[in-house]
Design a protein around this motif. Structure first.
Motif, PDB file in Angstrom:
ATOM      1  N   PRO A  48       0.836  -1.201   0.000  1.00 46.71           N
ATOM      2  CA  PRO A  48       0.000   0.000   0.000  1.00 46.71           C
ATOM      3  C   PRO A  48       0.873   1.255   0.000  1.00 46.71           C
ATOM      4  CG  PRO A  48      -0.835  -1.598   1.585  1.00 46.71           C
ATOM      5  CD  PRO A  48       0.497  -2.121   1.100  1.00 46.71           C
ATOM      6  N   GLY A  49       0.498   2.213  -0.835  1.00 46.90           N
ATOM      7  CA  GLY A  49       1.284   3.442  -0.964  1.00 46.90           C
ATOM      8  C   GLY A  49       2.248   3.424  -2.135  1.00 46.90           C
ATOM      9  N   ASP A  50       2.499   2.245  -2.707  1.00 46.03           N
ATOM     10  CA  ASP A  50       3.374   2.146  -3.875  1.00 46.03           C
ATOM     11  C   ASP A  50       2.634   2.647  -5.115  1.00 46.03           C
ATOM     12  OD1 ASP A  50       5.303   0.973  -2.276  1.00 46.03           O
ATOM     13  OD2 ASP A  50       5.121  -1.028  -3.149  1.00 46.03           O
ATOM     14  N   SER A  51       3.403   2.916  -6.162  1.00 47.23           N
ATOM     15  CA  SER A  51       2.844   3.429  -7.416  1.00 47.23           C
ATOM     16  C   SER A  51       3.326   2.601  -8.592  1.00 47.23           C
ATOM     17  CB  SER A  51       3.292   4.878  -7.642  1.00 47.23           C
ATOM     18  OG  SER A  51       2.863   5.703  -6.604  1.00 47.23           O
ATOM     19  N   ILE A  52       2.557   2.686  -9.664  1.00 44.95           N
ATOM     20  CA  ILE A  52       2.986   2.137 -10.955  1.00 44.95           C
ATOM     21  C   ILE A  52       3.056   3.296 -11.928  1.00 44.95           C
ATOM     22  CG2 ILE A  52       2.415   0.672 -12.942  1.00 44.95           C
ATOM     23  CD1 ILE A  52       1.059  -1.252 -11.057  1.00 44.95           C
ATOM     24  N   LYS A  53       4.171   3.358 -12.631  1.00 44.66           N
ATOM     25  CA  LYS A  53       4.327   4.314 -13.725  1.00 44.66           C
ATOM     26  C   LYS A  53       4.056   3.536 -15.005  1.00 44.66           C
ATOM     27  CE  LYS A  53       7.688   7.677 -15.271  1.00 44.66           C
ATOM     28  NZ  LYS A  53       9.114   8.060 -15.142  1.00 44.66           N
ATOM     29  N   PHE A  54       2.913   3.819 -15.627  1.00 42.43           N
ATOM     30  CA  PHE A  54       2.551   3.166 -16.878  1.00 42.43           C
ATOM     31  C   PHE A  54       3.175   3.957 -18.026  1.00 42.43           C
ATOM     32  CE2 PHE A  54      -0.896   1.731 -14.064  1.00 42.43           C
ATOM     33  CZ  PHE A  54      -0.876   0.368 -14.319  1.00 42.43           C
ATOM     34  N   VAL A  55       4.018   3.284 -18.797  1.00 41.98           N
ATOM     35  CA  VAL A  55       4.761   3.925 -19.881  1.00 41.98           C
ATOM     36  C   VAL A  55       4.325   3.326 -21.217  1.00 41.98           C
ATOM     37  CG1 VAL A  55       7.056   4.384 -20.830  1.00 41.98           C
ATOM     38  CG2 VAL A  55       6.732   4.292 -18.347  1.00 41.98           C
ATOM     39  N   PRO A  56       3.683   4.143 -22.070  1.00 39.59           N
ATOM     40  CA  PRO A  56       3.282   3.644 -23.389  1.00 39.59           C
ATOM     41  C   PRO A  56       4.489   3.600 -24.326  1.00 39.59           C
ATOM     42  CG  PRO A  56       2.651   5.925 -23.160  1.00 39.59           C
ATOM     43  CD  PRO A  56       3.272   5.517 -21.855  1.00 39.59           C
ATOM     44  N   THR A  57       5.318   2.560 -24.163  1.00 45.73           N
ATOM     45  CA  THR A  57       6.531   2.429 -24.967  1.00 45.73           C
ATOM     46  C   THR A  57       6.178   2.441 -26.448  1.00 45.73           C
ATOM     47  OG1 THR A  57       7.548   1.179 -23.188  1.00 45.73           O
ATOM     48  CG2 THR A  57       8.586   1.022 -25.344  1.00 45.73           C
ATOM     49  N   ASP A  58       5.130   1.725 -26.787  1.00 44.92           N
ATOM     50  CA  ASP A  58       4.566   1.790 -28.128  1.00 44.92           C
ATOM     51  C   ASP A  58       3.285   2.599 -28.008  1.00 44.92           C
ATOM     52  OD1 ASP A  58       6.540   0.143 -29.381  1.00 44.92           O
ATOM     53  OD2 ASP A  58       5.564  -1.615 -28.519  1.00 44.92           O
ATOM     54  N   LYS A  59       3.148   3.634 -28.805  1.00 45.42           N
ATOM     55  CA  LYS A  59       1.993   4.542 -28.697  1.00 45.42           C
ATOM     56  C   LYS A  59       0.693   3.819 -29.038  1.00 45.42           C
ATOM     57  CE  LYS A  59       4.826   7.841 -27.727  1.00 45.42           C
ATOM     58  NZ  LYS A  59       5.218   7.891 -26.352  1.00 45.42           N
ATOM     59  N   GLY A  60      -0.415   4.420 -28.627  1.00 45.21           N
ATOM     60  CA  GLY A  60      -1.718   3.835 -28.934  1.00 45.21           C
ATOM     61  C   GLY A  60      -2.293   3.017 -27.795  1.00 45.21           C
ATOM     62  N   HIS A  61      -1.639   3.047 -26.618  1.00 42.03           N
ATOM     63  CA  HIS A  61      -2.111   2.264 -25.480  1.00 42.03           C
ATOM     64  C   HIS A  61      -2.548   3.176 -24.342  1.00 42.03           C
ATOM     65  CE1 HIS A  61      -0.574  -1.367 -27.336  1.00 42.03           C
ATOM     66  NE2 HIS A  61       0.622  -0.805 -27.454  1.00 42.03           N
ATOM     67  N   ASN A  62      -3.442   2.651 -23.512  1.00 35.07           N
ATOM     68  CA  ASN A  62      -3.800   3.309 -22.269  1.00 35.07           C
ATOM     69  C   ASN A  62      -3.983   2.237 -21.211  1.00 35.07           C
ATOM     70  OD1 ASN A  62      -6.362   2.184 -22.780  1.00 35.07           O
ATOM     71  ND2 ASN A  62      -7.422   3.991 -22.010  1.00 35.07           N
ATOM     72  N   VAL A  63      -4.427   2.666 -20.032  1.00 31.58           N
ATOM     73  CA  VAL A  63      -4.676   1.751 -18.925  1.00 31.58           C
ATOM     74  C   VAL A  63      -6.030   2.117 -18.335  1.00 31.58           C
ATOM     75  CG1 VAL A  63      -3.882   0.949 -16.672  1.00 31.58           C
ATOM     76  CG2 VAL A  63      -2.213   1.588 -18.427  1.00 31.58           C
ATOM     77  N   GLU A  64      -6.894   1.092 -18.141  1.00 33.75           N
ATOM     78  CA  GLU A  64      -8.206   1.328 -17.576  1.00 33.75           C
ATOM     79  C   GLU A  64      -8.567   0.188 -16.625  1.00 33.75           C
ATOM     80  OE1 GLU A  64     -12.850   2.132 -18.939  1.00 33.75           O
ATOM     81  OE2 GLU A  64     -11.329   1.787 -20.474  1.00 33.75           O
ATOM     82  N   THR A  65      -9.145   0.551 -15.488  1.00 37.39           N
ATOM     83  CA  THR A  65      -9.633  -0.455 -14.549  1.00 37.39           C
ATOM     84  C   THR A  65     -10.745  -1.261 -15.206  1.00 37.39           C
ATOM     85  OG1 THR A  65      -9.201   1.073 -12.699  1.00 37.39           O
ATOM     86  CG2 THR A  65     -10.654  -0.809 -12.260  1.00 37.39           C
ATOM     87  N   ILE A  66     -10.710  -2.568 -15.047  1.00 37.51           N
ATOM     88  CA  ILE A  66     -11.791  -3.416 -15.521  1.00 37.51           C
ATOM     89  C   ILE A  66     -12.860  -3.420 -14.436  1.00 37.51           C
ATOM     90  CG2 ILE A  66     -12.465  -5.768 -16.164  1.00 37.51           C
ATOM     91  CD1 ILE A  66      -9.582  -6.144 -17.219  1.00 37.51           C
ATOM     92  N   LYS A  67     -14.073  -3.062 -14.804  1.00 35.77           N
ATOM     93  CA  LYS A  67     -15.180  -3.001 -13.839  1.00 35.77           C
ATOM     94  C   LYS A  67     -15.312  -4.328 -13.092  1.00 35.77           C
ATOM     95  CE  LYS A  67     -18.029   0.476 -16.256  1.00 35.77           C
ATOM     96  NZ  LYS A  67     -16.988   1.379 -16.427  1.00 35.77           N
ATOM     97  N   GLY A  68     -15.406  -4.229 -11.767  1.00 34.19           N
ATOM     98  CA  GLY A  68     -15.524  -5.409 -10.921  1.00 34.19           C
ATOM     99  C   GLY A  68     -14.196  -6.008 -10.511  1.00 34.19           C
ATOM    100  N   MET A  69     -13.092  -5.416 -10.977  1.00 32.46           N
ATOM    101  CA  MET A  69     -11.773  -5.956 -10.672  1.00 32.46           C
ATOM    102  C   MET A  69     -10.915  -4.954  -9.906  1.00 32.46           C
ATOM    103  SD  MET A  69     -10.775  -8.199 -14.020  1.00 32.46           S
ATOM    104  CE  MET A  69      -9.480  -9.084 -13.152  1.00 32.46           C
TER     105      MET A  69
END
Length: 144
Positions: A48-69
């Motif tokens: 808890p308190g840690d972070s993730i740095k999401f890096v779109p190394t190849d463009k065209g990507h994002n990150v989204e929470t999956i509902k219920g997960m």
């Protein structure tokens, strides 16, 4: 006495400095470990308190929470396509993420925060498409 005082001050400073949280980098790739359209790594364990740095190394990507997960009360995540983003995780539990444009191709990731797994069964029971489920199965097997 001066050395003792200096040691006392140093000890007080060491105790008063909070522990720094970790930041893990997760790349979004067109091709990488596990095939086409993947998160690297696709499984991450955090405190808890840690972070993730999401890096779109190849463009065209994002990150989204999956509902219920995600744990109850956790903040919903949806990053901008092609933009780097840092997400901090405070609530313990299991989180499932997708790349919105490439979810049908099975582009998913699993994040486990802390030791509580209260939402594990709920996360496992979320209906996935065939390719996403194929990738989630070995990720869920890593949850201990």
């Amino acid at each position: 006495m001066t050395i003792f005082r200096a040691l006392l001050v140093a000890a007080a400073l060491a105790v008063s400095v909070p522990a720094l949280a970790d930041e893990v980098t997760v790349k979004t790739l067109n091709s990488g470990p596990g095939g086409m359209m993947v998160f690297d790594p696709a499984f991450v364990k955090l405190k808890p308190g840690d972070s993730i740095k999401f890096v779109p190394t190849d463009k065209g990507h994002n990150v989204e929470t999956i509902k219920g997960m995600a744990p109850e009360g956790a903040e919903y995540v949806k990053t901008t396509v092609g933009q780097e983003a840092v997400v901090k995780f405070e609530k313990e539990g299991v989180y499932g993420f997708k790349c919105s444009p490439h979810y049908l191709m099975g582009m998913v990731a699993l994040v486990v925060v802390g030791d509580k797994r209260d939402n594990l069964e709920a996360a496992k029971s979320v209906q996935q498409n065939k390719l996403a489920q194929k990738r989630f199965d070995p990720l869920f097997a890593q949850v201990q």
